[in-house]
Enzyme design. Structure first.
Site, PDB file in Angstrom:
ATOM      1  N   ASP A  96     -13.304 -21.747  49.379  1.00  0.00           N
ATOM      2  CA  ASP A  96     -14.275 -20.851  48.747  1.00  0.00           C
ATOM      3  C   ASP A  96     -15.323 -20.319  49.726  1.00  0.00           C
ATOM      4  O   ASP A  96     -16.406 -19.892  49.308  1.00  0.00           O
ATOM      5  CB  ASP A  96     -14.958 -21.550  47.564  1.00  0.00           C
ATOM      6  N   ASP A 160      -7.916 -18.564  42.182  1.00  0.00           N
ATOM      7  CA  ASP A 160      -9.300 -18.259  42.580  1.00  0.00           C
ATOM      8  C   ASP A 160      -9.356 -17.678  44.000  1.00  0.00           C
ATOM      9  O   ASP A 160     -10.240 -16.885  44.335  1.00  0.00           O
ATOM     10  CB  ASP A 160     -10.180 -19.519  42.554  1.00  0.00           C
TER      11      ASP A 160
HETATM   12  N1  GLY Z   1     -13.385 -21.260  41.483  1.00  0.00           N
HETATM   13  C1  GLY Z   1     -13.594 -22.263  40.530  1.00  0.00           C
HETATM   14  C2  GLY Z   1     -13.797 -21.766  39.162  1.00  0.00           C
HETATM   15  O1  GLY Z   1     -13.462 -20.652  38.811  1.00  0.00           O
HETATM   16  O2  GLY Z   1     -14.315 -22.537  38.365  1.00  0.00           O
END
Ligand code: GLY
Length: 380
Positions: A96, A160
Site C-alpha cells: 500500500d 486493492d
Molecule cells: N486496502 C484495504 C481495504 O480496502 O480495506
C-alpha cells in the site's frame, strides 16, 4: 454556476467548512476513524505503517489545490515528514505504498515541484517495485504480520493493489525507466486473469504459488466468502483499471473498468445507491459500505473521461446518484465533530466495528465533489 452543479456546490461548502475545522483542530495528527465523533487516535503514533496514513494528506492537497489556503499545505507537509519514519523504517512497508505516498509526497511534488517530495515518491515506488515476483508476474500483498498465524502470504495478490500501481506509472514517467510500467502492467494482467470474473464481479485474494506462478486458490478476504463480491474490492477494481487505462491507453483495461462498473451500478441500484458491504452477503446482514460507493463514484467519473460523448452520461449520472444519496443520508456535516462519511465497514467479518466512518471515505467524497466541480487534480 449552473443549476446542474448547484447541489454539488452546496455539498462542497459544507464539506470544506468541516474539513477546515478538522484541520485547524487536529494539528499534526494522522486520523483514521473517530471515537465518539473525535479523531482521538493519532496513527503517526499508533502505527506509522498503517495503509490509510496518506488519505488525510490527500484530502489536504486536494483542498489546497482548490482553495490555495496555506494551512492545508502546511498540515500536509507535516504529515509527509512524519511518514518518513515508515519510509526509513522499511520493515513494516507493504503493497500500500501507493496509497501512502501518492497522496502525500507525490501530490506535493505534482503541485509544488518539491524535489524532496519527488525523492520520497521514488523511494516508495522502488519499495513497491521490489515486491514484484517475476515468475508469477505479480506484486505480492501484505507481510507475515498482516495475516493470520500459519498463513503464508508470499504468493498472495489482492484487488486493492490496482489503486497502488499508479505510483509505478508515475515513477516510470519521472525516471523514463520502462521497468516501473512493465511491472505495473504485468501485475494488472495477473489481477485481470485471476480475480476479475466473467460477470463483472471479482474475488479479493488470489493465492499464487510464488515459485511457479500458478494460481492455487481464491480467498474471500474482507468480503463474505471466496465466491462473493466485496463491494470495496469491486470499487478498487473498477477505478484501478480505469486508472491503468489512463496511464497505458490499453483498451483492455478500459473494457474491464466498464464491465466491472456496470456490475457495480446494477447492484447499487437495488439499495438506493448505497452499496452493501458485500453484494452477495446473506439477506440477514444489513451492512453497508459507503466508502465503496464513493470510491466507485470517482472511478465512474474517471471512466467518463475516456469514453465517447454519448457514453459519458451513464457514468456521470451514476456517480452523481451515489454522491447525492450518500451526502443526504450518510454524512455528518457538523463542523464541531470529526469524520464526515458514516456507514462504512472495514470488512464483512470484522467485528471490531459494525459500521463506522473511515478517513478514505472522506477522501473519496472530497475527490468526487471536486471532480464534479472541475476543481480536482489527479492524485493517482
Ligand atoms: N486496502 C484495504 C481495504 O480496502 O480495506
Amino acid at each position: 454556476m449552473t443549476s446542474k452543479t448547484q447541489w454539488v456546490n452546496e455539498i462542497y461548502e459544507k464539506m470544506e467548512q468541516k474539513l477546515y475545522a478538522e484541520c485547524a483542530r487536529m494539528g499534526e495528527k494522522i486520523p483514521y476513524w473517530t471515537v465518539g465523533g473525535v479523531y482521538k487516535e493519532d496513527y503517526a503514533k499508533k502505527d506509522i505503517y498503517w495503509w490509510t496514513n496518506g488519505f488525510w494528506s490527500g484530502i489536504l492537497w486536494q483542498l489546497y489545490h482548490a482553495t490555495k489556503n496555506e494551512l492545508y499545505l502546511e498540515t500536509a507537509r507535516k504529515n509527509e515528514d512524519l511518514l518518513d519514519q515508515a519510509l526509513h523504517g522499511f520493515i513494516g512497508l507493504h503493497h500500500d505504498t501507493g496509497f501512502m505516498w501518492l497522496h502525500s509526497a507525490v501530490a506535493d511534488y505534482r503541485l509544488t515541484g518539491s524535489e524532496e517530495a519527488k525523492v520520497r515518491g521514488l523511494n516508495a515506488a522502488s519499495v513497491l517495485a521490489g515486491r514484484y515476483n517475476p515468475n508469477g508476474k505479480f506484486i505480492r500483498a501484505w507481510n507475515p504480520e498482516c495475516v493470520e498465524e500459519g498463513e503464508d502470504c508470499t504468493g498472495w495478490i489482492i484487488v486493492d493493489s490496482m489503486m497502488n500501481i499508479p505510483l509505478l506509472y508515475w515513477a516510470g514517467q519521472i525516471t523514463g525507466d520502462p521497468r516501473f510500467q512493465q511491472i505495473a502492467v504485468n501485475h494488472a494482467d495477473t489481477v485481470a486473469s485471476y480475480l476479475v470474473r466473467e460477470d463483472g464481479s471479482c474475488g479479493h485474494i488470489a493465492c499464487i504459488n510464488p515459485d511457479t506462478g500458478e494460481l492455487e486458490h481464491i480467498l474471500g478476504g474482507q468480503g463474505y466468502s471466496e465466491t462473493s463480491s466485496w463491494s470495496r474490492g469491486q470499487s478498487w477494481i473498477l477505478y484501478g483499471f480505469a486508472l491503468s487505462y489512463r496511464h497505458t491507453k490499453n483498451k483492455k483495461y478500459l473494457d474491464i473498468a466498464k464491465k466491472t462498473s456496470h456490475y457495480f451500478i446494477s447492484n447499487i441500484a437495488l439499495t438506493g445507491y448505497i452499496p452493501l458491504c458485500d453484494f452477495r452477503q446473506p439477506a440477514s446482514a444489513a451492512y453497508t459500505d459507503t466508502s465503496a460507493g464513493l470510491c466507485a463514484a470517482c472511478g465512474l467519473l474517471e471512466i467518463a473521461e475516456h469514453v465517447d460523448e454519448c457514453e459519458k452520461n451513464l457514468y456521470r449520472t451514476y456517480a452523481e446518484l451515489i454522491l447525492k444519496h450518500t451526502a443526504e443520508t450518510c454524512c455528518d456535516w457538523n463542523p464541531d465533530t470529526d469524520g464526515i462519511v458514516q456507514n462504512c465497514k472495514v470488512a464483512f467479518h470484522n467485528d471490531r466495528r459494525e459500521q463506522t466512518d473511515l478517513i478514505y471515505a472522506d477522501y473519496f467524497l472530497t475527490e468526487a465533489v471536486l471532480r464534479l466541480l472541475g476543481k480536482d487534480f489527479l492524485i493517482w
